[in-house]
Design an enzyme around this catalytic site. Structure first.
Site, PDB file in Angstrom:
ATOM      1  N   CYS A  32       0.808  -1.311   0.303  1.00 11.03           N
ATOM      2  CA  CYS A  32       0.329   0.518   0.349  1.00 11.03           C
ATOM      3  C   CYS A  32       1.072   0.969  -0.306  1.00 11.03           C
ATOM      4  O   CYS A  32       1.665   1.696   1.250  1.00 11.03           O
ATOM      5  CB  CYS A  32      -0.758  -0.224   0.912  1.00 11.03           C
ATOM      6  SG  CYS A  32      -1.880   0.925   1.499  1.00 11.03           S
ATOM      7  N   CYS A  35       0.594   4.162   3.019  1.00 11.54           N
ATOM      8  CA  CYS A  35       0.236   3.517   4.038  1.00 11.54           C
ATOM      9  C   CYS A  35       1.804   4.005   4.069  1.00 11.54           C
ATOM     10  O   CYS A  35       2.054   4.396   5.193  1.00 11.54           O
ATOM     11  CB  CYS A  35       0.131   1.732   3.948  1.00 11.54           C
ATOM     12  SG  CYS A  35      -1.718   1.014   3.697  1.00 11.54           S
TER      13      CYS A  35
END
Length: 106
Positions: A32, A35
């Protein structure tokens, strides 16, 4: 050096729900991009605010806890206080925004 510890399905109750101070939980995954952008911001918050604990839960490796809390979009940042989920922030955001959203717990 990061002040953010990894939490697993097995350790979530002890590390988060039974914590004596508020806990910011970063639900994330290695793949991600947002993230990875958020991670250093949460590291800074962990270093600057002793009143809160910051932990990470890899949703790919800990699917039970991610499912329990209905994580469908990451990064999802939850605050737990006294064993209860009390605040949520979804997506990568600047540090000032996260601190504002979670101000009462910092």
């Amino acid at each position: 050096m990061s002040n953010v510890n990894a939490v697993t399905d097995a350790s979530f109750e002890a590390d988060v729900l039974q914590s004596d101070k508020p806990v910011i939980v970063d639900f994330w995954a290695e793949w991600c991009g947002p993230c990875r952008m958020l991670s250093p911001i949460l590291d800074q918050i962990a270093q600057e605010h002793d009143s809160v604990k910051v932990v990470k839960v890899d949703v790919d490796e800990n699917q039970a806890i991610a499912a329990k809390y209905g994580i469908t979009s990451i990064p999802a940042v939850y605050v737990f206080k006294d064993g209860e989920h009390v605040a949520t922030s979804i997506g990568a955001k600047p540090k000032q925004i996260i601190e504002k959203e979670f101000a009462e717990y910092l």
